[in-house]
Enzyme design. Structure first.
Site: not given
Length: 178
Positions: A7, A80
């Site tokens: 990202h 994550e």
């Protein structure tokens, strides 16, 4: 073939702060990185787009999706690492206040975040997600996710072990071929 993308930048990345699974938005630089990633992605013959549902990955994937004409499929296995008690803490504060734990985290391997998940647990779920993407047969596929998710995948595919986790540089907006 599967491609992995990190990202764009968030305020937490710029501050060197643990964001883990927190829903932190992209900052202005991160939005620009997502647009740059989208321009790289349009050069690939993508058949599918997947992403972590965490906000920063979701925002990046939506920008990429608009450029490549694919609807992102959100899969929590690409999230994550759950950093547990370290959520929202600055790296420098953790290093100063918990030097032994910091050193263990830097060594990778059998590391588990206090109150969170281990790198091995994260690796298991990420690899399971990648196997499912492969078995669906819509390839090449792009998975927009996180540095930790990409690192555990690369440790697995390179057969290096999780001790190599910290040695793998994955900048924001990076596009990596598995």
């Amino acid at each position: 073939m599967i491609l992995l993308a990190r990202h764009g930048e968030t305020p937490y990345n710029a501050e060197r702060r643990f964001q883990g699974q927190g829903d932190v938005a992209l900052n202005a630089r991160g939005l620009e990185q997502a647009r740059e990633l989208a321009q790289l992605a349009v050069q690939e013959p993508l058949a599918a787009l997947y992403a972590s549902p965490i906000r920063r990955a979701r925002e990046t994937a939506e920008i990429v999706a608009e450029a490549v004409g694919l609807e992102p499929r959100f899969d929590p296995r690409f999230a994550e690492t759950d950093v547990g008690d370290w959520q929202d803490l600055l790296f420098d504060d953790v290093e100063r206040e918990h030097p032994d734990l910091w050193a263990a985290w830097q060594a990778g391997g059998a590391w588990r975040f206090p109150g969170g998940e281990s790198l091995a647990e994260q690796q298991e779920r990420v690899i399971a997600g990648l196997v499912d993407v492969t078995q669906r047969g819509e390839l090449p596929a792009l998975v927009v996710c996180h540095r930790g998710s990409i690192r555990v995948a690369l440790c697995h595919t390179r057969n290096e072990g999780l001790e190599a986790f910290q040695q793998i540089a994955i900048p924001n907006g990076a596009l990596i071929r598995l």
